[in-house]
Design an enzyme around this catalytic site. Structure first.
Site, PDB file in Angstrom:
ATOM      1  N   ASP A  99      16.931   7.405   5.746  1.00 49.32           N
ATOM      2  CA  ASP A  99      15.587   7.470   5.171  1.00 49.32           C
ATOM      3  C   ASP A  99      15.592   7.182   3.681  1.00 49.32           C
ATOM      4  O   ASP A  99      14.612   6.680   3.127  1.00 49.32           O
ATOM      5  CB  ASP A  99      14.982   8.865   5.386  1.00 49.32           C
TER       6      ASP A  99
ATOM      7  N   SER B 288       6.410   8.982  13.739  1.00 49.72           N
ATOM      8  CA  SER B 288       7.857   8.777  13.723  1.00 49.72           C
ATOM      9  C   SER B 288       8.536   9.392  14.950  1.00 49.72           C
ATOM     10  O   SER B 288       7.993  10.289  15.599  1.00 49.72           O
ATOM     11  CB  SER B 288       8.399   9.414  12.450  1.00 49.72           C
TER      12      SER B 288
ATOM     13  N   GLN C  21     -10.544   0.071   0.852  1.00 54.31           N
ATOM     14  CA  GLN C  21     -10.941  -0.732  -0.306  1.00 54.31           C
ATOM     15  C   GLN C  21      -9.728  -1.351  -1.002  1.00 54.31           C
ATOM     16  O   GLN C  21      -9.797  -2.474  -1.525  1.00 54.31           O
ATOM     17  CB  GLN C  21     -11.804   0.082  -1.279  1.00 54.31           C
TER      18      GLN C  21
ATOM     19  N   TYR D 178       0.842  -1.186   0.000  1.00 50.33           N
ATOM     20  CA  TYR D 178       0.000   0.000   0.000  1.00 50.33           C
ATOM     21  C   TYR D 178       0.880   1.240   0.000  1.00 50.33           C
ATOM     22  O   TYR D 178       1.783   1.371   0.825  1.00 50.33           O
ATOM     23  CB  TYR D 178      -0.906   0.018   1.239  1.00 50.33           C
TER      24      TYR D 178
ATOM     25  N   GLU E  57       0.283 -36.811  28.437  1.00 52.85           N
ATOM     26  CA  GLU E  57      -0.651 -35.767  27.993  1.00 52.85           C
ATOM     27  C   GLU E  57      -2.003 -36.358  27.580  1.00 52.85           C
ATOM     28  O   GLU E  57      -2.843 -35.647  27.034  1.00 52.85           O
ATOM     29  CB  GLU E  57      -0.028 -34.960  26.838  1.00 52.85           C
TER      30      GLU E  57
ATOM     31  N   HIS F 122       7.701  15.577   9.888  1.00 52.19           N
ATOM     32  CA  HIS F 122       6.854  14.525   9.306  1.00 52.19           C
ATOM     33  C   HIS F 122       5.389  14.710   9.683  1.00 52.19           C
ATOM     34  O   HIS F 122       4.490  14.437   8.888  1.00 52.19           O
ATOM     35  CB  HIS F 122       7.286  13.150   9.825  1.00 52.19           C
TER      36      HIS F 122
ATOM     37  N   GLN G 299      12.632  14.757  11.916  1.00 51.17           N
ATOM     38  CA  GLN G 299      11.500  13.946  12.378  1.00 51.17           C
ATOM     39  C   GLN G 299      10.273  14.803  12.586  1.00 51.17           C
ATOM     40  O   GLN G 299       9.179  14.452  12.168  1.00 51.17           O
ATOM     41  CB  GLN G 299      11.815  13.241  13.705  1.00 51.17           C
TER      42      GLN G 299
ATOM     43  N   GLU H 283      12.564   4.652  17.571  1.00 52.73           N
ATOM     44  CA  GLU H 283      12.600   4.180  16.189  1.00 52.73           C
ATOM     45  C   GLU H 283      13.971   4.494  15.566  1.00 52.73           C
ATOM     46  O   GLU H 283      14.606   3.630  14.974  1.00 52.73           O
ATOM     47  CB  GLU H 283      11.478   4.887  15.427  1.00 52.73           C
ATOM     48  N   HIS H 284      14.398   5.760  15.669  1.00 53.44           N
ATOM     49  CA  HIS H 284      15.697   6.207  15.147  1.00 53.44           C
ATOM     50  C   HIS H 284      16.543   6.698  16.305  1.00 53.44           C
ATOM     51  O   HIS H 284      16.068   7.495  17.117  1.00 53.44           O
ATOM     52  CB  HIS H 284      15.526   7.380  14.178  1.00 53.44           C
TER      53      HIS H 284
ATOM     54  N   ASN I 237      -3.262   5.681   6.417  1.00 54.34           N
ATOM     55  CA  ASN I 237      -3.986   6.416   7.446  1.00 54.34           C
ATOM     56  C   ASN I 237      -4.774   5.471   8.346  1.00 54.34           C
ATOM     57  O   ASN I 237      -4.605   4.246   8.275  1.00 54.34           O
ATOM     58  CB  ASN I 237      -4.901   7.467   6.786  1.00 54.34           C
TER      59      ASN I 237
ATOM     60  N   HIS J  65      -1.301 -40.288  19.488  1.00 54.16           N
ATOM     61  CA  HIS J  65       0.088 -39.859  19.313  1.00 54.16           C
ATOM     62  C   HIS J  65       1.025 -41.000  19.719  1.00 54.16           C
ATOM     63  O   HIS J  65       1.966 -41.348  19.008  1.00 54.16           O
ATOM     64  CB  HIS J  65       0.399 -38.638  20.195  1.00 54.16           C
TER      65      HIS J  65
END
Lengths: 433, 433
Positions: A361, A237, A191, A130, A415, A262, A259, A327-328, A214, A420
């Site tokens: 990046d 981020s 969709q 996506y 068991e 963003h 950052q 993250e960074h 989103n 088995h």
């Protein structure tokens, strides 16, 4: 101005805990709407895609135009200036080289009782990526998602990207072409995720769906998880910079802002052992905010979620870094490798003053899809592993079965799984009879 | 009797598609109840755990008895017969040896422009393992979850296991001890998952939660995902056996039944190129169902979801196997390795007549926690990787930044991320000035 904290302040622990637990993201409850969209796509296929695309993207497409034709892609790619094309190709080559090294090896061995054991890796057959539309339609993210899939050996890679008001981003199409994407669809929102997971007349279903999006896209990914695999659900981020006084405040300020620009929910934190350096960086940030095109976004992020934390030692800095699990993580200190070795939790680490996160990046080679919201404590960035799966293999010889069978039988009986045990016993009896 | 299908039958495709899409699992909607339980544990901590345990497990515990003491564990372990202890220890040693081979390596290299790139793996700090109570309280599952965690280097491993009516399973406690589990709590259900994810006065929070459980446990794992990592949500067990006529129908029948006896929703499928062999296996299944202790469960599974599929060739068998993407795949054919090489999707493959799946369940070495419900198309069984995460590393030299910086700047500008570009530009200017 952002928060200024100091570990020597008696109120530090409470303030730091607050910083860590701050809710940065609004999660609108779109689940019911997404469930309806997915149901519509499953029920009506292409017809639903056409209707939903008209409604959300204000584009009316016939089903045969859901997919970009080769000629259309060609035409769009031709619009990209040479300098941008060359930059994308350089980035793609470096990302490919880095991810090729991640390919895990198959193993098979015979153990001391003669059993053959091992595993092998195989790619998922088809994957869907996506790509958001509008401002967040990043060609770099196409490369970062598509190249690991292709390196892993995914045979069919489909991209969905919305074209709001009919506008396509030539750089995104060129990135698709450079990365070896096989199919590109003019689709966005829940969709698109539904089409990738369940298929329609025009969109063949895939096995794995990755890529940012989103709240609708995130909710749709959660819903189709199980039917297909998904990557992480990424949050806003984050960057953590640990810097000593021997740095240019301007470097650090711009890294923090890269950052912050963003997203208003992004978070940029500086940890330093020198309060004067911390102040200098904060002043540099304010100065750049006067001219930065995205100053409104970056300024909000910096004021609401930014922080400058003064520590008494780099030992304290390492401990805070593990609690932040950023993250960074940039380490701008005299011996960044030594400091890195004392930190366990981070998505990506950037060592030394010549490694701004922006290099990572775009063009460094490692992936820029990384765990956010402290999930680096237990998860990793995107890699070829996301497009591979492991099958374990075992083969017993009669001797190996004689060695292990009786113990397997004992455990099966313990068991209360009689069949088995019998499946082993019938073979042992055959070998012994 | 189960379904008999044949690929030469004109109705085959529809019947096979039906077999693949059969809904085998009831998923009761317990999400609201689970949300309330999690909220209660977060608000009231130990007091909530005590109340919920009294309500669901009919055991009244003071908070200081939520955790098993060393003396209690010692006492329970002493109850285990020597033969069972020895079998567990043999199994643990083999599982440990197999998983130790899975440990991935850290890599660092310098590339052609002098950039240092790489990654390193670190364990999650603390993990929690859910072990069901009652009939499904399997010591083998304790080994299969706990050993990979310990091999990965998890420092603190907590187990929760309910003790309905106050009854604990000595074998489960012994398996915990053998596997190196650090803490064991008398907790079950959604409240156990909430305690592991959020912590209470007595239960320290963990970073990752794994292990099987009922619908409440599964719903709770889904809800805490993001706050902590989770493993897969496993569905009912499955086996696919591909066998030619040169096999003992009894072996195959018992292998099919060893899945079917797990659960009425389990699925056992035989694919063979010999209709007479298929009939012989089906007769052997019926014969064993006359005496098997769990015949009611196994018989329901076999009748409702079992199948015998006759193919015209082993090529067809391989193609069907990829569409089924079974959790367990046994290949009882002349050259099982050759057939395995033609199949991409399976959780675990068992090669040849002396490798009943039960060996893999207990003692072979590979993990028995495997992807179900066709998710082997995109996911893998449990491994050390589930308890590790990867941090990428990069370090640019001034020369490397000179080589890459201008292209990063071009891409940043193309994405309208000005601060990204400036963070590179300010450094390039410094190098050039």
């Amino acid at each position: 101005m952002p928060q200024f904290l100091s570990t020597s302040d008696p109120g530090f622990e409470a303030a730091f805990a607050h910083l860590l637990s701050q809710k940065r993201e609004d999660s609108p409850d779109v689940d019911a709407a997404v469930a309806a969209i997915i149901a519509e796509v499953r029920a009506r296929g292409d017809a639903a895609l056409v209707d939903l695309t008209a409604r959300f993207d204000r584009v009316t497409l016939s089903p045969d135009r859901l997919r970009f034709s080769e000629a259309e892609i060609e035409g769009l790619c031709a619009q990209v200036p040479d300098a941008e094309r060359a930059a994308l190709e350089l980035a793609a080559g470096r990302i490919r080289a880095y991810h090729a090294r991640q390919m895990p090896r198959d193993e098979m061995w015979a153990d001391e009782i003669g059993a053959t054991l091992g595993w092998r890796w195989t790619p998922v057959t088809a994957a869907g990526l996506y790509v958001p539309g509008g401002l967040a339609s990043y060609p770099s993210s196409v490369l970062m998602n598509a190249i690991p899939a292709k390196v892993a050996g995914v045979r069919r890679l489909a991209v969905t990207v919305p074209t709001p008001d009919g506008v396509a981003n030539p750089l995104v199409l060129l990135a698709c072409r450079i990365a070896g994407v096989d199919e590109v669809f003019r689709l966005g929102g829940a969709q698109a995720i539904a089409a990738l997971a369940y298929g329609t007349e025009s969109v063949r279903p895939v096995d794995k769906v990755t890529g940012p999006g989103n709240a609708y896209v995130a909710a749709a990914k959660r819903r189709v998880f199980g039917k297909v695999g998904i990557d992480m659900i990424a949050g806003p981020s984050e960057i953590l910079v640990i810097a000593d006084r021997d740095n240019d405040p301007d470097f650090v300020a711009l890294d923090l802002l890269s950052q912050a620009e963003h997203d208003e929910s992004a978070q940029a934190i500086l940890v330093t052992d020198d309060p004067a350096f911390g102040q200098a960086v904060a002043r540099a940030v304010e100065r750049h905010l006067e001219t930065l095109p995205r100053a409104a976004i970056a300024g909000t992020s910096w004021r609401d979620f930014g922080a400058v934390i003064v520590v008494r030692s780099m030992d304290e800095a390492a401990a805070l870094a593990d609690r932040i699990a950023a993250e960074h993580l940039e380490l701008l200190v005299a011996d960044p490798e030594a400091l890195a070795a004392r930190i366990s939790h981070a998505g990506a680490i950037f060592l030394g003053p010549w490694t701004p996160e922006a290099i990572g990046d775009y063009i460094g080679g490692p992936n820029h899809v990384l765990p956010t919201a402290r999930t680096a404590r237990f998860s990793s960035g995107l890699s070829v592993m996301d497009f591979l799966k492991r099958t374990t293999l075992s083969r017993m010889t009669p001797e190996a079965l004689r060695a292990l069978g009786p113990s397997a039988e004992i455990l099966a009986r313990a068991e209360r799984l009689e069949a088995h045990g019998l499946s082993v016993r019938v073979r042992l009896d055959r070998l012994n009879g």
